[in-house]
Design an enzyme around this catalytic site. Structure first.
Site, PDB file in Angstrom:
ATOM      1  N   GLY A 146       9.763  11.113  -6.171  1.00  0.00           N
ATOM      2  CA  GLY A 146       9.213   9.751  -6.227  1.00  0.00           C
ATOM      3  C   GLY A 146       9.444   9.043  -7.557  1.00  0.00           C
ATOM      4  O   GLY A 146       8.842   8.013  -7.826  1.00  0.00           O
ATOM      5  N   ASP A 154      17.721  -1.155 -13.202  1.00  0.00           N
ATOM      6  CA  ASP A 154      16.279  -1.116 -13.450  1.00  0.00           C
ATOM      7  C   ASP A 154      15.984  -1.232 -14.946  1.00  0.00           C
ATOM      8  O   ASP A 154      15.070  -1.939 -15.363  1.00  0.00           O
ATOM      9  CB  ASP A 154      15.732   0.208 -12.883  1.00  0.00           C
ATOM     10  CG  ASP A 154      14.243   0.328 -13.084  1.00  0.00           C
ATOM     11  OD1 ASP A 154      13.524  -0.561 -12.597  1.00  0.00           O
ATOM     12  OD2 ASP A 154      13.788   1.293 -13.737  1.00  0.00           O
ATOM     13  N   VAL A 165       0.838  -1.203   0.000  1.00  0.00           N
ATOM     14  CA  VAL A 165       0.000   0.000   0.000  1.00  0.00           C
ATOM     15  C   VAL A 165       0.874   1.254   0.000  1.00  0.00           C
ATOM     16  O   VAL A 165       0.539   2.269   0.587  1.00  0.00           O
ATOM     17  CB  VAL A 165      -0.995   0.018   1.193  1.00  0.00           C
ATOM     18  CG1 VAL A 165      -2.056  -1.036   1.019  1.00  0.00           C
ATOM     19  CG2 VAL A 165      -0.271  -0.188   2.525  1.00  0.00           C
ATOM     20  N   VAL A 203       7.225  -2.278 -17.416  1.00  0.00           N
ATOM     21  CA  VAL A 203       7.951  -1.425 -18.350  1.00  0.00           C
ATOM     22  C   VAL A 203       7.043  -0.285 -18.781  1.00  0.00           C
ATOM     23  O   VAL A 203       5.921  -0.522 -19.241  1.00  0.00           O
ATOM     24  CB  VAL A 203       8.378  -2.219 -19.619  1.00  0.00           C
ATOM     25  CG1 VAL A 203       9.207  -1.331 -20.534  1.00  0.00           C
ATOM     26  CG2 VAL A 203       9.133  -3.474 -19.248  1.00  0.00           C
ATOM     27  N   LYS A 217      14.033  -4.153 -17.172  1.00  0.00           N
ATOM     28  CA  LYS A 217      12.956  -3.857 -18.120  1.00  0.00           C
ATOM     29  C   LYS A 217      13.296  -4.408 -19.499  1.00  0.00           C
ATOM     30  O   LYS A 217      12.429  -4.940 -20.201  1.00  0.00           O
ATOM     31  CB  LYS A 217      12.730  -2.351 -18.198  1.00  0.00           C
ATOM     32  CG  LYS A 217      12.083  -1.799 -16.930  1.00  0.00           C
ATOM     33  CD  LYS A 217      12.008  -0.298 -16.971  1.00  0.00           C
ATOM     34  CE  LYS A 217      11.273   0.249 -15.753  1.00  0.00           C
ATOM     35  NZ  LYS A 217      11.476   1.680 -15.576  1.00  0.00           N
TER      36      LYS A 217
END
Ligand code: ADP
Ligand code: ASP
Ligand code: MG
Length: 812
Positions: free
Chosen positions: A661, A675, A470, A606, A679
């Site tokens: 963020g 990362d 969450v 992605v 992907k």
């Protein structure tokens, strides 16, 4: 004339009893009122009898309760003038019952005859009460006209005798308003006169016998539900009243557990074409259902579903059975001699196996009987010992319109299969009006829900969601779900029910749905939950059409997918770990999901909400081949390189990406290309390439030691790179070029690297944290396909997850 039967619950308290009076008094002409014992009394009488037979004096308190309850009901519903007479009659009956029980207790045995005598008091007492409730009513003694005979030790209705005795008993009822009250269920043996009964639920039968014998206009069965429903309302909350059904349909449903009518009761009235109306004593306004011969086809092929939950399957098999005539008849004869009824039969085409569905309480005896019947064959090895599968349940899907309506069985099997439930045995007769399946009992509720949902509630589809995580994405998803739920229900007939919300150490679960507006507090106050607990809750709920939505970045959570697939649960993952882990694991997961007929969707792995993976899948499915991919898929790196400016140094842009963020909490996952590598691996795999992360060449733009130190040291050292980046930035600006961190697949080589693109290239114009993917395929060769758009951030990722969820429902 009318026959009206009231069931036990209709007589159990004052409120329905007043309705009983209202219902009867509103009828014109002769009314025969058949009554059951007051709710729970027959069970209590059996309990008292058994307790007494075991010599246990506590039967007295059960007896006392039975008696007091009858007297109390008298006081609460009867008018002053009739209370005393009724109570006096009840006292006489109670005394007789007390003497009988006392005898049983002294002798310590309970012959069937005595048991029948004892339970007869239920109906004998309730009929006294109801007669007193209806001024002018005449109490009839059903022992005089409902007659049974003993056939092979079994009590059976003596049909012809009962019919003629009923006619005789009601001979002098005139057409004027006359009311007769008849105790249901109880009967007497035609030769000995001993009290017998018609079996549990038998008051319906009494009423039907009388209605048929007297040629009644209709038979009304008043009970505690609004009518004959699409499924047992105690098991399926969304079941609804069926307006009309045929006798055959009712027979199939009642035989398979729809307790609303005792199955033998259907026969006498159906033979005479007398309709049965099922009505609710507690809700006089409800229209009820009618069971009759000629009923309109209705809009649905399936009329109702019912189930038996205490079933088992016996398998009789052996190579010697092939083509041998008479095996089946020997099996059935052996069982019939001991009164064991077989409700489902399924035989293999080679005739070497026959599976029988019977009630679980008969399992042991049935096994012994069949093994005894075939003892020589078993000893010789030409047949195997009987195999028993216990804890089974049977579901029957019934409808006369199913005949000649192809696809019903297919739909049934596929919805059951999609929910991870295996069918142990099944049967369909040539009439095609009934398909029965046997499944494990633990899956019954789920199976009933999913079958009911797909055959009756196809006006809307339901998905049951477990949301794990969450944080920014999960939180945003829940917000979007809360905002869109109503509209999806209204406009797309899709019901999204969030049945679980979990975060790393806590979870809340509710199969009826969690209120999305107050979940934070509930979650805060929830007990602790570890990974195994999460797994057990999700699998244990065993709810139909379940989707596990992984909004975490946890490898532990990803490790649960396999189990979820095994249990028929689909997975939508924002979490990239599973799809980018070792190739063998990824391939095994995809294969498992395919085999189990569940969905494994991870579009947001992605490009957040951009339709990249689904586009690649669609191209491949249509026969295209992806030859080359070039992609800028790191929103973070794009953000960083788009924001570097004279007054915004490199280190500052990294910090901004974290603060806003866009980056992972440790931005080095982005800066190292890790990362992007993940992907790329996912894109490449979906495009049909076999690769692992280690196959991707990563050309770093930051020295290695920045990745080897602690996060704190990293932040401290980062500004040392600013000057170098600024120098390069100026050069690029003067050459009219821009940096892009590109993932590429070309000629079987996989790489990620920081590259420079001149104005005019589609990668040059890429704002903020946008993503871009260029797909060169056999068909899109000269002019590659380009997908571009906002590719990072919690709300677009959540929107992508949402889209994946909706695609599982397959709505448009
Ligand atoms: P009564 O005491 O009136 O004879 P029963 O308990 O014998 O009532 O039968 C009514 C019950 O049958 C309902 O309360 C319901 O739980 C159960 N039932 C099972 N299947 C169905 C169905 N398809 N439609 C209606 N009721 C059903
Ligand atoms: N009282 C009996 C029983 O409980 C008969 C009936 O209710 O129909 O089985
Ligand atoms: Mg009943």
């Amino acid at each position: 004339m009318k026959v009206i039967k009231f069931g036990g619950s209709s007589l159990a308290s004052a409120e329905p009893l007043f309705n009983v009076r209202k219902i009867v008094q509103s009828r014109q002409g002769v009314v025969v009122v058949v009554v059951s014992a007051t709710g729970g009394t027959t069970d209590a009488l059996y309990e008292a009898a058994r307790t007494a037979a075991s010599g246990d004096k506590s039967y007295l308190s059960v007896y006392q309760k039975i008696k007091e309850r009858q007297l109390e009901l008298c006081s609460s519903v009867l008018p002053e003038f009739s209370v005393q007479t009724a109570k006096a009659s009840l006292e006489v009956l109670a005394e007789e019952l007390g003497t009988l029980l006392d005898g049983v207790c002294t002798l310590g045995v309970l012959p069937e005859k005595t048991a029948s005598q004892i339970v007869s008091f239920g109906e004998r007492m309730s009929s006294v009460l109801v007669t007193a409730l209806l001024p002018g009513a005449k109490l009839m003694n059903s022992l005089d006209f409902i007659k049974t005979k003993s056939v092979d030790g079994r009590t059976m209705l003596d049909n012809e005798l009962s019919e003629s005795l009923v006619r005789k008993a009601f001979d002098n009822f005139s057409e004027s308003n006359e009311i007769a009250v008849v105790p249901g269920f109880i009967s007497s043996d035609a030769s000995s006169g001993a009290i017998t009964n018609l079996g549990r639920g038998g008051s319906d039968y009494t009423a039907s016998i009388i209605a048929a014998a007297l040629g009644a206009d209709s038979l009304e069965i008043w009970t505690d539900v609004d009518g004959f429903m699409t499924a047992d309302p105690k098991k399926i909350k969304t079941s609804y009243v069926i307006d009309e059904l045929s006798f055959n349909e009712a027979m199939e449903l009642c035989n398979y557990g729809a307790k609303v009518v005792y199955p033998p009761a259907l026969y006498p009235v159906s033979k005479k074409d007398i309709p049965i109306h099922i009505k609710n004593t507690f809700n006089l306004d409800s229209k009820g259902s009618v069971i009759h011969r000629h009923c309109s086809p209705g809009s649905r092929a399936v009329r109702g579903i019912s189930s038996i939950d205490n079933a088992c399957i016996l398998s009789v098999s052996g190579p010697s059975m092939a083509g041998i005539v008479g095996i089946d008849s020997r099996i059935f004869r052996a069982l019939a001699h001991h009164d064991i009824s077989v409700f489902l039969v399924s035989q293999s085409s080679s005739e070497t196996n026959i599976s029988l569905g019977i009630m679980e309480e008969h399992a042991r005896l049935a096994q012994t009987l069949i093994e005894k019947e075939f003892e020589h064959e078993i000893a010789a090895g030409s047949m195997s010992p009987v195999e028993v599968q216990r804890e089974m349940a049977t579901v029957a899907v019934v409808g006369e319109q199913m005949k000649g309506n192809p696809g019903i069985a297919g739909k049934l099997f596929s919805v059951i299969g999609q929910n991870g439930i295996s069918i142990v045995a099944c049967a369909q007769g040539v009439e095609e009006s009934n398909i029965s399946i046997v499944i494990e009992r633990k899956n019954l509720r789920k199976a009933l829900n999913v079958i009911h949902d797909s055959f009756f509630l196809s006006v809307y589809q339901e998905l049951n969601l477990f949301i794990c995580g969450v944080g920014t994405v999960g939180g945003s998803l829940i917000g979007q779900l809360a905002a869109q739920k109503e509209k999806l229900m209204r406009e797309n007939n899709l019901k999204l029910n969030v049945v679980g919300i979990a975060r790393s150490t806590k979870g809340i679960f509710d199969r009826d749905g969690i209120d999305l507006n107050g979940y934070e507090t509930l979650l805060e106050n929830a007990g602790p939950l570890d990974l195994a607990g999460l797994r057990d809750e999700v699998i244990g709920m065993n709810i139909f059409n379940s989707v596990f939505v992984d909004c975490t970045a946890s490898a532990d959570v990803a490790s649960l997918y396999k189990d979820f697939f095994e249990h028929g649960i689909s997975v939508v993952a924002a979490n990239k770990i599973a799809a980018s882990s070792g190739y063998a694991d990824y391939a095994a997961l995809k294969e498992l999901a395919r085999r189990r007929n569940v969905k494994f969707l991870f579009e947001t792995n992605v490009g957040a909400g951009l339709p990249i993976i689904s586009t690649i899948n669609a191209l491949r499915k249509s026969g295209d081949k992806v030859e080359k991919i070039e992609a800028v898929v790191s929103g973070t790196l794009n953000f960083i390189f788009n924001n570097i400016a004279e007054d915004v140094p490199f280190s500052r842009t990294v910090m901004m990406a974290k603060e806003q963020g866009f980056s992972e909490p440790d931005p080095r996952i982005d800066l190292s290309g890790k990362d992007v590598i993940r992907k790329l691996v996912i894109l490449a795999r979906e495009a049909g390439y076999v690769l692992d992360q280690s196959d991707v060449e990563a050309r770093l733009f930051i020295p290695q030691d920045f990745f080897d130190c602690s996060l704190e040291e990293f932040w401290a050292k980062l500004p040392s790179l600013d000057a170098g980046f600024e120098q390069e930035r100026r050069r690029l600006a003067s050459e009219n070029k821009r940096w892009r961190f590109v993932a590429s697949i070309e000629d079987g080589k996989y790489s990620v690297s920081l590259r420079e693109f001149a104005q005019g290239h589609s990668f040059y114009e890429l704002e903020g944290s946008n993503n871009i993917v260029l797909l060169t395929t056999e068909r899109y060769h000269e002019h590659p396909m380009l997908i571009q758009g906002y590719g990072a951030g919690a709300s677009v990722t959540a929107a992508g997850v949402f889209a994946d969820i909706i695609s599982i429902a397959n709505i448009n």
